[in-house]
Design an enzyme around this catalytic site. Structure first.
Site, short mmCIF file in Angstrom:
data_model
loop_
_atom_site.label_atom_id
_atom_site.label_comp_id
_atom_site.label_asym_id
_atom_site.label_seq_id
_atom_site.Cartn_x
_atom_site.Cartn_y
_atom_site.Cartn_z
N GLU A 229 0.94 -3.32 5.55
CA GLU A 229 0.97 -3.68 4.13
C GLU A 229 1.30 -5.17 4.05
OE1 GLU A 229 2.89 -2.71 -0.29
OE2 GLU A 229 3.96 -2.01 1.47
N GLU B 251 5.88 -9.72 4.88
CA GLU B 251 6.45 -10.29 3.66
C GLU B 251 6.82 -11.73 3.94
OE1 GLU B 251 7.06 -9.48 0.34
OE2 GLU B 251 7.91 -11.51 0.40
N ASP C 10 0.20 -10.95 -5.59
CA ASP C 10 0.38 -12.03 -6.58
C ASP C 10 -0.99 -12.40 -7.17
OD1 ASP C 10 2.89 -11.86 -5.59
OD2 ASP C 10 3.01 -13.89 -4.82
N LYS D 89 -4.75 -19.14 -11.84
CA LYS D 89 -5.55 -20.37 -11.97
C LYS D 89 -6.71 -20.37 -10.99
CE LYS D 89 -1.97 -23.34 -13.78
NZ LYS D 89 -0.66 -23.79 -13.31
N THR E 91 4.36 2.56 -5.13
CA THR E 91 5.10 1.38 -4.68
C THR E 91 6.14 1.06 -5.77
OG1 THR E 91 3.91 -0.43 -5.77
CG2 THR E 91 2.84 0.56 -3.85
N GLU F 134 4.36 -0.37 -8.73
CA GLU F 134 3.55 0.65 -9.39
C GLU F 134 4.40 1.49 -10.33
OE1 GLU F 134 1.51 2.98 -6.52
OE2 GLU F 134 0.53 4.27 -7.99
N1 SAH Z 1 3.82 -4.36 -2.47
C1 SAH Z 1 5.07 -4.33 -3.22
C2 SAH Z 1 5.49 -5.71 -3.72
C3 SAH Z 1 4.49 -6.39 -4.63
S1 SAH Z 1 5.01 -8.03 -5.13
C4 SAH Z 1 4.96 -3.34 -4.36
O1 SAH Z 1 3.83 -2.95 -4.70
O2 SAH Z 1 5.97 -2.95 -4.91
C5 SAH Z 1 4.06 -9.02 -4.00
C6 SAH Z 1 4.84 -9.32 -2.72
O3 SAH Z 1 3.96 -9.99 -1.84
C7 SAH Z 1 6.04 -10.24 -2.93
O4 SAH Z 1 7.15 -9.71 -2.29
C8 SAH Z 1 5.58 -11.57 -2.30
O5 SAH Z 1 6.65 -12.31 -1.77
C9 SAH Z 1 4.62 -11.10 -1.23
N2 SAH Z 1 3.57 -12.06 -0.89
C10 SAH Z 1 2.79 -12.69 -1.78
N3 SAH Z 1 1.92 -13.51 -1.15
C11 SAH Z 1 2.16 -13.38 0.17
C12 SAH Z 1 1.60 -13.98 1.33
N4 SAH Z 1 0.63 -14.87 1.22
N5 SAH Z 1 2.08 -13.61 2.54
C13 SAH Z 1 3.07 -12.70 2.63
N6 SAH Z 1 3.65 -12.11 1.56
C14 SAH Z 1 3.21 -12.44 0.36
#
Ligand code: SAH
Length: 217
Positions: free
Chosen positions: A43, A68, A122, A126, A197, A200
């Site tokens: 993940e 992460e 994320d 933009k 998640t 979610e």
């Molecule tokens: N998957 C989890 C968290 C979603 S929030 C859920 O569904 O509850 C998105 C997470 O991805 C954040 O913790 C952020 O720090 C991480 N993240 C975002 N871009 C990333 C990247 N390029 N590499 C690693 N982690 C990333």
């Protein structure tokens, strides 16, 4: 994910048995690391890791790697594993990596992953940041290298713009849809196997429909 600098998080992560400390040493070594030949699912952007640990518990024959980028967030996942372990719930099929997803091809060799989950990534709204979105063509190319031939990518999000972007990018790159829904929780069949998640749960409680898309090559 909210950002806070938590003192000592790097130290806790640095001594955790669940965290891969030098992930660049690992391409080709994942079977050895887990001590078996089970499939490996990752993940990317796992947050506090609830989805990953729940999946690992219900699928002991699959190995799970949570990626992460922030140590303050990864710390929560590590602490959760330590609490579970203290209560006798040890999950041998879980590992974490603190890294930027862009570096995924430095950590997994060709075809070493069976599945990639992108849950509530994320959005980077933009246009000039499109290539930072985890389902962008630049990322799909990297996933293509580390996934097995019949490997699968699963996306879940409540962000419709990001979801539509994922569908467009996958189609343009020739990935085939295995599943696509704009309201996962209303789909009885898909819902049966769904593991929620953290995001979610939060966003669906606010009334947002959850989109899900599964692709393979
Ligand atoms: N998957 C989890 C968290 C979603 S929030 C859920 O569904 O509850 C998105 C997470 O991805 C954040 O913790 C952020 O720090 C991480 N993240 C975002 N871009 C990333 C990247 N390029 N590499 C690693 N982690 C990333």
């Amino acid at each position: 994910m909210r950002l806070r600098n938590i003192t000592g998080s790097r130290e806790v992560i640095g001594r955790s048995r669940y965290v891969i400390q030098e992930p660049e040493q690992y391409p080709g070594k994942w079977k050895e690391e887990f001590g078996n030949c089970h499939p490996v699912y990752a993940e990317i952007g796992m947050g506090k890791g609830r989805f990953l640990t729940d999946m690992a518990r219900s699928h002991p024959d699959i190995n799970f790697v949570g990626i992460e980028k922030y140590s303050s967030v990864l710390l929560r996942a590590v602490q959760k594993m330590e609490t579970l372990e203290a209560s006798g719930d040890f999950l041998p099929n879980v590992r974490f990596i603190r890294m930027e997803a862009e570096d995924i091809t430095k950590v997994f060799g060709e075809g070493e992953l069976d599945r990639i989950y992108l849950n509530f990534s994320d959005p980077w709204p933009k246009e000039r940041h499109a290539k930072r979105r985890l389902p962008s063509r630049q990322f799909l190319e990297r996933y293509d290298r580390v996934l097995k031939r019949d490997g699968v990518i699963e996306f879940k999000t409540d962000n419709r713009a990001l979801f539509d972007f994922a569908v467009d990018e996958c189609r343009a790159a020739g990935w085939k849809a295995l599943e696509l829904t704009y309201d996962l929780h209303a789909d009885e069949r898909l819902c049966r196997e769904n593991v929620m998640t953290e995001y979610e749960e939060r966003f669906s409680a606010q009334g947002n429909p959850i989109c899900k898309y599964m692709v393979c090559r």
